[in-house]
Design a protein around this motif. Structure first.
Motif, mmCIF file in Angstrom:
data_model
loop_
_atom_site.group_PDB
_atom_site.id
_atom_site.type_symbol
_atom_site.label_atom_id
_atom_site.label_comp_id
_atom_site.label_asym_id
_atom_site.label_seq_id
_atom_site.Cartn_x
_atom_site.Cartn_y
_atom_site.Cartn_z
ATOM 1 N N VAL A 250 25.384 -8.557 11.556
ATOM 2 C CA VAL A 250 25.942 -8.168 10.265
ATOM 3 C C VAL A 250 25.209 -8.976 9.194
ATOM 4 O O VAL A 250 24.967 -10.161 9.355
ATOM 5 C CB VAL A 250 27.456 -8.472 10.213
ATOM 6 N N LYS A 251 24.907 -8.324 8.064
ATOM 7 C CA LYS A 251 24.019 -8.930 7.075
ATOM 8 C C LYS A 251 24.221 -8.309 5.707
ATOM 9 O O LYS A 251 24.297 -7.079 5.648
ATOM 10 C CB LYS A 251 22.614 -8.681 7.593
ATOM 11 N N PRO A 252 24.264 -9.064 4.613
ATOM 12 C CA PRO A 252 24.328 -10.525 4.544
ATOM 13 C C PRO A 252 25.621 -11.054 5.179
ATOM 14 O O PRO A 252 26.515 -10.260 5.494
ATOM 15 C CB PRO A 252 24.348 -10.803 3.036
ATOM 16 N N ALA A 253 25.720 -12.368 5.331
ATOM 17 C CA ALA A 253 26.869 -12.920 6.030
ATOM 18 C C ALA A 253 28.054 -13.182 5.103
ATOM 19 O O ALA A 253 29.154 -12.651 5.309
ATOM 20 C CB ALA A 253 26.468 -14.207 6.749
ATOM 21 N N LEU A 254 27.813 -13.962 4.048
ATOM 22 C CA LEU A 254 28.957 -14.455 3.273
ATOM 23 C C LEU A 254 29.711 -13.339 2.558
ATOM 24 O O LEU A 254 30.924 -13.419 2.383
ATOM 25 C CB LEU A 254 28.474 -15.503 2.253
ATOM 26 N N THR A 255 28.995 -12.286 2.172
ATOM 27 C CA THR A 255 29.664 -11.180 1.489
ATOM 28 C C THR A 255 30.200 -10.146 2.479
ATOM 29 O O THR A 255 30.724 -9.113 2.058
ATOM 30 C CB THR A 255 28.695 -10.484 0.506
ATOM 31 N N SER A 256 30.051 -10.406 3.785
ATOM 32 C CA SER A 256 30.461 -9.420 4.799
ATOM 33 C C SER A 256 31.329 -10.040 5.885
ATOM 34 O O SER A 256 31.319 -9.563 7.020
ATOM 35 C CB SER A 256 29.227 -8.796 5.469
ATOM 36 N N LEU A 257 32.066 -11.082 5.543
ATOM 37 C CA LEU A 257 32.863 -11.738 6.578
ATOM 38 C C LEU A 257 33.940 -10.799 7.126
ATOM 39 O O LEU A 257 34.356 -10.911 8.282
ATOM 40 C CB LEU A 257 33.486 -13.036 6.044
ATOM 41 N N PRO A 270 28.179 -9.755 21.900
ATOM 42 C CA PRO A 270 28.055 -10.874 20.956
ATOM 43 C C PRO A 270 27.769 -10.359 19.542
ATOM 44 O O PRO A 270 27.062 -9.366 19.368
ATOM 45 C CB PRO A 270 26.859 -11.672 21.494
ATOM 46 N N VAL A 271 28.331 -11.055 18.561
ATOM 47 C CA VAL A 271 28.147 -10.686 17.156
ATOM 48 C C VAL A 271 27.375 -11.800 16.450
ATOM 49 O O VAL A 271 27.714 -12.976 16.574
ATOM 50 C CB VAL A 271 29.521 -10.487 16.461
ATOM 51 N N ALA A 272 26.327 -11.399 15.727
ATOM 52 C CA ALA A 272 25.549 -12.365 14.944
ATOM 53 C C ALA A 272 25.778 -12.110 13.463
ATOM 54 O O ALA A 272 26.041 -10.979 13.049
ATOM 55 C CB ALA A 272 24.057 -12.225 15.276
ATOM 56 N N ALA A 273 25.690 -13.182 12.669
ATOM 57 C CA ALA A 273 25.767 -13.056 11.209
ATOM 58 C C ALA A 273 24.513 -13.703 10.629
ATOM 59 O O ALA A 273 24.084 -14.759 11.101
ATOM 60 C CB ALA A 273 27.014 -13.757 10.679
ATOM 61 N N TYR A 274 23.945 -13.071 9.618
ATOM 62 C CA TYR A 274 22.691 -13.553 9.019
ATOM 63 C C TYR A 274 22.961 -14.083 7.618
ATOM 64 O O TYR A 274 23.243 -13.315 6.708
ATOM 65 C CB TYR A 274 21.694 -12.394 8.972
ATOM 66 N N GLN A 275 22.881 -15.416 7.496
ATOM 67 C CA GLN A 275 22.947 -16.034 6.164
ATOM 68 C C GLN A 275 21.575 -15.822 5.533
ATOM 69 O O GLN A 275 20.608 -16.509 5.867
ATOM 70 C CB GLN A 275 23.257 -17.531 6.287
ATOM 71 N N VAL A 276 21.484 -14.846 4.637
ATOM 72 C CA VAL A 276 20.172 -14.365 4.197
ATOM 73 C C VAL A 276 19.563 -15.254 3.122
ATOM 74 O O VAL A 276 20.193 -16.210 2.634
ATOM 75 C CB VAL A 276 20.241 -12.894 3.706
ATOM 76 N N SER A 277 18.348 -14.882 2.715
ATOM 77 C CA SER A 277 17.554 -15.707 1.804
ATOM 78 C C SER A 277 18.288 -16.023 0.500
ATOM 79 O O SER A 277 18.218 -17.151 0.008
ATOM 80 C CB SER A 277 16.229 -15.006 1.517
ATOM 81 N N GLY A 278 18.976 -15.044 -0.067
ATOM 82 C CA GLY A 278 19.676 -15.286 -1.333
ATOM 83 C C GLY A 278 20.845 -16.245 -1.170
ATOM 84 O O GLY A 278 21.149 -17.035 -2.073
ATOM 85 N N GLU A 279 21.500 -16.207 -0.029
ATOM 86 C CA GLU A 279 22.585 -17.155 0.241
ATOM 87 C C GLU A 279 22.015 -18.573 0.312
ATOM 88 O O GLU A 279 22.608 -19.534 -0.198
ATOM 89 C CB GLU A 279 23.289 -16.808 1.552
ATOM 90 N N TYR A 280 20.871 -18.690 0.982
ATOM 91 C CA TYR A 280 20.184 -19.981 1.089
ATOM 92 C C TYR A 280 19.764 -20.467 -0.296
ATOM 93 O O TYR A 280 20.017 -21.614 -0.681
ATOM 94 C CB TYR A 280 18.961 -19.810 1.989
ATOM 95 N N ALA A 281 19.137 -19.570 -1.073
ATOM 96 C CA ALA A 281 18.607 -19.953 -2.383
ATOM 97 C C ALA A 281 19.723 -20.390 -3.333
ATOM 98 O O ALA A 281 19.563 -21.357 -4.089
ATOM 99 C CB ALA A 281 17.825 -18.788 -2.986
ATOM 100 N N MET A 282 20.852 -19.708 -3.294
ATOM 101 C CA MET A 282 21.959 -20.067 -4.192
ATOM 102 C C MET A 282 22.438 -21.488 -3.926
ATOM 103 O O MET A 282 22.694 -22.261 -4.854
ATOM 104 C CB MET A 282 23.146 -19.110 -3.996
ATOM 105 N N ILE A 283 22.561 -21.823 -2.659
ATOM 106 C CA ILE A 283 23.044 -23.165 -2.302
ATOM 107 C C ILE A 283 22.009 -24.216 -2.701
ATOM 108 O O ILE A 283 22.343 -25.237 -3.300
ATOM 109 C CB ILE A 283 23.366 -23.241 -0.787
#
Ligand code: PBG
Length: 333
Positions: A250-257, A270-283
């Protein structure tokens, strides 16, 4: 006394108590590191919008992979940046394309100590920047694109992929890839499917990382999902499992919990979540300006993905987090 019988704060008093009753834990074994490898460079190149992330040379990629192994990170997801692009993304399936070269080097350097997951898509390799092959009117042609994905899967499998990760959101991509792999005898190569993938503004920095500009200022709304929809994500997830996905993402992660939680509830893969580039950049950007505590926010956001039900978390913070956790679990707070 006006208080409820059950005093909730009792179990929050000390770090040891909190640790004892924590319902979920983030560990190094949950992490997968997305990495970029670029053809034709002799030094790693920084990526302006992703501070601390680089486009690797094959050598620096292998060094990074060895470091991840030493930290106990179990997987890496690999994106290639080719030195030339064309209308069908030939480099993606070329046995001497950058990702295939890198996979062979990684495999011979680290054996089976790291799960190698090449992203399976065309956008890094097409001159128009779309995830598939264009039809006469400039739209992305689903079924012609599937033929290309089958070729890419075979090239990646032959180069040593453990899992291939189709990310283009074409209909039938998982079934096509599974069929192609099986027909060539690659029964052991699995599929990590980007199943629920929204057309998100949070992929912006990634497109810098792979030098992608979508032709004519276009976008991917014709194949990636509308962020308004949850039921549609469940349909995508179920279809991918039916088509043979071994792991769904599931992607992006934080907006799709909510989607991660629904996937965990409804499916048994198994379920994977992708903390994508914009989530990384914001932090990173907020932390650089002293607006928030980077380490704490990283652990809290990745922890939220675990709590929502993710078994695997893809994050550009993977190495930092693994170094922080020292092979253990998130420290008590
Ligand atoms: C497509 C792909 C993208 C990302 C992963 N795979 C870009 C897109 O869909 O436009 C984005 C990842 C990120 O933003 O970190 N090959």
């Amino acid at each position: 006394m006006g208080f409820p019988e059950r005093r909730m704060r009792r179990l929050r008093r000390t770090a040891a108590l909190r640790r004892l009753v924590a319902e979920t834990r983030l560990g190094v074994a949950d992490l997968a590191a997305p990495l970029f490898v670029r053809e034709g460079i002799s030094e790693p190149q920084p990526i302006a919008t992703l501070p601390g992330v680089v486009q690797h040379t094959v050598d620096s990629l292998v060094a990074e992979a060895k470091h991840l192994v030493s930290l106990g990170v179990p997987a890496l997801v690999l994106f290639g940046v080719p030195s030339s692009k064309d209308d069908v993304g030939s480099g993606a399936s070329d046995p001497d394309g950058i990702v295939q070269v890198a996979l062979r080097e990684l495999r011979s350097a680290i054996g089976d100590d790291l799960v190698l997951v090449p992203d399976l898509c065309l956008d890094e390799y097409t001159d128009h920047g779309h995830c598939g092959v264009l039809d006469r009117r400039g739209g992305v042609d689903n079924d012609t694109t599937l033929e290309r994905y089958a070729d890419v899967a075979l090239a990646q499998a032959a180069a040593g992929a453990d899992l291939v990760a189709p990310s283009g959101m074409m209909d039938g991509q998982v079934a096509t890839v599974r069929r192609a792999l099986d027909a060539a005898g690659h029964h052991e190569v699995g599929i990590l499917a980007y199943s629920a993938k929204y057309a998100s503004a949070l992929y912006g920095p990634f497109r810098d990382a792979v030098d992608v500009k979508i032709a004519g200022g276009g976008d991917r709304r014709g194949y990636q999902q509308d962020p308004s929809n949850l039921r549609e994500s469940l349909a995508e997830l179920r279809l991918d499992v039916a088509e043979g996905a071994d792991i769904v993402m599931v992607k992006p992660a934080l907006t799709s919990l909510d989607v991660v939680a629904a996937a965990r509830r409804e499916l048994d893969v198994p379920v994977a979540a992708y903390q994508v580039s914009g989530e990384y950049a914001m932090i990173c950007a907020a932390a650089e300006r002293g607006m928030l505590d980077k380490e704490a926010v990283v652990l809290e956001t990745l922890g939220a993905m675990k709590r929502a039900g993710a078994d695997v978390v893809l994050t550009y913070f993977a190495r930092e987090v693994a170094e922080l956790l020292g092979g253990g679990e998130a420290p008590p707070r």
